[in-house]
Design a protein around this motif. Structure first.
Motif, short mmCIF file in Angstrom:
data_model
loop_
_atom_site.label_atom_id
_atom_site.label_comp_id
_atom_site.label_asym_id
_atom_site.label_seq_id
_atom_site.Cartn_x
_atom_site.Cartn_y
_atom_site.Cartn_z
N ARG A 225 -33.98 105.69 -0.70
CA ARG A 225 -32.88 104.97 0.41
C ARG A 225 -31.98 104.13 -0.08
NH1 ARG A 225 -37.06 103.74 5.27
NH2 ARG A 225 -38.19 105.40 4.30
N ASP A 226 -31.07 104.55 0.72
CA ASP A 226 -29.10 103.26 0.53
C ASP A 226 -29.34 103.56 -0.91
OD1 ASP A 226 -27.75 101.55 2.18
OD2 ASP A 226 -28.68 99.09 1.50
N LYS A 227 -29.32 104.15 -1.54
CA LYS A 227 -28.68 103.99 -3.49
C LYS A 227 -27.43 105.12 -2.69
CE LYS A 227 -29.52 105.82 -7.56
NZ LYS A 227 -29.20 104.21 -8.03
N LEU A 228 -26.23 104.33 -3.52
CA LEU A 228 -25.19 105.34 -3.53
C LEU A 228 -24.89 106.12 -4.58
CD1 LEU A 228 -22.28 104.91 -2.94
CD2 LEU A 228 -21.61 103.28 -4.17
N PHE A 229 -24.82 107.12 -4.29
CA PHE A 229 -24.51 108.50 -5.30
C PHE A 229 -23.29 108.68 -5.30
CE2 PHE A 229 -23.53 112.61 -5.42
CZ PHE A 229 -24.38 112.71 -6.59
N SER A 230 -22.79 108.69 -6.98
CA SER A 230 -21.57 108.91 -7.74
C SER A 230 -21.63 110.25 -8.07
CB SER A 230 -21.23 107.97 -7.97
OG SER A 230 -19.44 107.98 -8.93
N PHE A 231 -20.63 111.24 -7.67
CA PHE A 231 -20.73 112.30 -8.12
C PHE A 231 -20.38 112.00 -9.51
CE2 PHE A 231 -18.93 116.47 -9.68
CZ PHE A 231 -20.13 117.34 -8.90
N ASN A 232 -18.90 111.23 -10.20
CA ASN A 232 -18.93 111.27 -11.65
C ASN A 232 -19.78 110.21 -12.09
OD1 ASN A 232 -16.40 112.33 -10.64
ND2 ASN A 232 -15.10 110.73 -9.95
N GLU A 233 -20.59 109.57 -11.75
CA GLU A 233 -21.45 108.96 -12.20
C GLU A 233 -22.44 110.02 -12.97
OE1 GLU A 233 -25.30 105.58 -11.31
OE2 GLU A 233 -22.87 105.30 -10.83
N GLU A 278 -27.38 112.22 8.42
CA GLU A 278 -26.97 110.99 8.80
C GLU A 278 -25.78 110.09 8.00
OE1 GLU A 278 -30.26 108.97 10.19
OE2 GLU A 278 -31.40 109.25 7.95
N ALA A 279 -25.83 111.76 6.87
CA ALA A 279 -25.02 110.85 5.69
C ALA A 279 -24.28 110.13 5.53
CB ALA A 279 -24.78 111.49 4.21
N GLN A 280 -23.97 109.29 5.01
CA GLN A 280 -22.82 107.94 5.31
C GLN A 280 -22.23 108.13 3.84
OE1 GLN A 280 -24.48 103.79 5.25
NE2 GLN A 280 -25.03 103.86 6.85
N ILE A 281 -20.63 108.77 4.63
CA ILE A 281 -19.92 109.23 3.26
C ILE A 281 -18.79 108.17 2.96
CG2 ILE A 281 -17.63 110.63 2.60
CD1 ILE A 281 -20.32 112.45 3.07
N ILE A 282 -18.78 107.43 1.90
CA ILE A 282 -18.30 106.72 1.29
C ILE A 282 -16.23 107.00 1.04
CG2 ILE A 282 -18.72 104.51 0.19
CD1 ILE A 282 -20.44 104.52 2.16
N TYR A 307 -12.53 112.01 -12.80
CA TYR A 307 -13.07 111.04 -13.08
C TYR A 307 -11.98 110.16 -13.59
CZ TYR A 307 -16.57 108.22 -16.23
OH TYR A 307 -17.23 107.48 -16.61
N GLY A 308 -12.21 109.10 -13.11
CA GLY A 308 -12.08 107.37 -13.30
C GLY A 308 -10.99 107.77 -12.61
N TYR A 309 -10.26 108.78 -11.65
CA TYR A 309 -9.50 108.22 -10.60
C TYR A 309 -9.89 108.71 -9.23
CZ TYR A 309 -4.60 110.34 -8.09
OH TYR A 309 -4.00 110.34 -7.15
N LYS A 310 -11.04 109.70 -8.78
CA LYS A 310 -11.00 110.73 -7.30
C LYS A 310 -12.35 110.50 -7.65
CE LYS A 310 -6.91 113.18 -6.24
NZ LYS A 310 -6.75 114.33 -6.35
N ASP A 311 -13.29 110.20 -7.07
CA ASP A 311 -15.16 110.32 -6.77
C ASP A 311 -15.33 111.40 -5.77
OD1 ASP A 311 -17.50 110.22 -7.89
OD2 ASP A 311 -17.61 107.90 -7.67
N PHE A 312 -16.63 111.15 -5.57
CA PHE A 312 -17.14 111.56 -4.29
C PHE A 312 -18.58 110.47 -3.98
CE2 PHE A 312 -20.03 113.89 -2.08
CZ PHE A 312 -19.03 114.14 -0.38
N ARG A 313 -18.26 109.91 -3.28
CA ARG A 313 -19.89 108.90 -3.03
C ARG A 313 -20.18 108.55 -2.09
NH1 ARG A 313 -18.16 103.12 -4.37
NH2 ARG A 313 -16.37 103.76 -3.51
#
Length: 400
Positions: A225-233, A278-282, A307-313
């Motif tokens: 819960r409330d953890k930020l997901f980063s595809f690149n990470e 209800e996901a928050q697209i950052i 990577y390093g330019y565009k991410d999905f979070r």
């Protein structure tokens, strides 16, 4: 008069005998008759058996591959007694009512079934219990293997059609002792929030490999819960050193080639599943181009990463979720999201082409607006601009 009638009958019989004699020494059919790629139209009846003997000899010398789970196995025709039934096939040719004749084969049914049963044992996927490993759920797996009887039917049909290979699919049999749903219950995520599917059919081999690899990386991922997901990470650079292959990628709106091409389909499929929750697209970026080869989602519903330019979070502020992603045997990519609470949201989408503007020769800039509705009311609206071909831009303008 009676004598004249007898003369006419005799003449008719003579003509029939003459025609029969002609047919018996010439082509079995006046129409074009084929056995596989062989045209039999100009063969005499007396030539059919010698010709079929040559066909059988040639066919036996050619390999026939049986594919199971991307592995190839040589089907031992001679050892299993497979051969063309010359007499029955000749009869099928002479009695053919369609241009394409189906050949008749003989084989040793016991030996063939035994070979297929051994193949089933060799390619079987055993049942596997679902489990949790760190921040991931390892899915349960039902035992899968080929069905020997069904496999024999598919092989026979492929051989009759003159094919050189056949692909056999695994069917489920014994379930695991502990399935994925049980583990989801244990961690408190029993509800399917959303699911979205895109097609990977006809994908270039490298792109399909990259899609499968990226999907496996995020498959079963638990996001607190409330953890930020980063595809690149999570996925990383997706470069050559990471085991990814070269495939089509977008560079300044045009298709080029680069390592990791194809993983954006995983991101886009995930994005569309998240839009139903209800996901928050950052952070989300569109591709620079949009073409028929990459139109697995409507324009405005894609998501690109670099990577390093565009991410999905994204994040879920009010619940823990689990992400599943896989490419099935039909090459369909499915992303599903499971969570702690039931999803009662009613979401729908509308895509509108706002403008097309001429770019370089044969190309156009396409601007679209995407609107997300909740319970019939606008919730979110945004615009994206892509480079595409003039022809495809026109087609999209007529579609949206």
């Amino acid at each position: 008069m009676y004598r004249s009638f007898l003369v006419m009958v005799a003449a008719a019989l003579a003509a029939a005998l003459l025609l029969l004699s002609f047919v018996s020494n010439h082509s079995p059919k006046e129409v074009s008759i084929h056995l596989w790629e062989y045209d039999l139209s100009n063969l005499k009846r007396s030539e059919l058996l010698p010709f079929l003997e040559l066909v059988n000899k040639d066919w036996l010398s050619q390999p026939f591959q049986v594919k199971v789970q991307n592995k190839s196995f040589l089907f031992p025709k001679k050892e299993l007694g497979w051969k063309l039934n010359l007499v029955a096939t000749r009869k099928a040719i002479l009695e053919a009512t369609t241009p394409q004749v189906t050949p008749v084969f003989d084989y040793d049914p016991e030996a063939t079934l035994q070979w297929l049963q051994e193949l089933a044992r060799e390619t079987m996927l055993p049942p596997k219990d679902a489990s949790r490993l760190g921040n991931k759920i390892i899915r349960g797996q039902t035992e899968k293997s080929i069905n020997a009887e069904v496999a024999l039917q598919k092989i026979t049909q492929a051989i009759e059609q003159g094919k050189s290979e056949v692909e056999l699919t695994l069917v489920e049999s014994r379930p695991p002792r502990k399935n994925t749903e049980q583990v989801l219950e244990e961690i408190g995520c029993p509800y399917l929030l959303a699911s979205f599917q895109t097609s990977c059919q006809n994908k270039e081999e490298g792109a399909l490999f990259n899609i499968q690899k990226a999907a496996q990386t995020i498959d079963g991922l638990i996001i607190e819960r409330d953890k930020l997901f980063s595809f690149n990470e999570v996925v990383g650079e997706a470069g050559k050193e990471d085991g990814y292959r070269e495939a089509p990628v977008f560079v300044n709106g045009n298709l080029s080639t680069g390592f990791g091409g194809g993983i954006c389909q995983v991101v886009s499929t995930l994005y569309n599943a998240l839009l139903l929750t209800e996901a928050q697209i950052i952070e989300r970026h569109p591709h620079s181009g949009y073409y028929p080869e990459t139109a697995y989602v409507p324009p405005g519903r894609d998501a690109a990463v670099s990577y390093g330019y565009k991410d999905f979070r994204f994040r879920f502020a009010n619940q823990k979720v689990v992400i599943f992603a896989e490419v099935d045997e039909n090459q369909m990519l499915t992303v599903s999201i499971w969570g702690e609470k039931e999803n009662h949201l009613q979401r729908s989408f509308k895509t509108e082409v706002l403008a097309t503007q001429k770019a370089e020769e044969g190309k156009a800039f396409l601007t679209v607006r995407t609107t997300v509705f909740e319970n019939g009311n606008p919730l979110l609206s945004y615009q994206d601009t892509y480079l595409t071909s003039e022809e495809f831009a026109k087609e999209l303008s007529e579609t949206y």
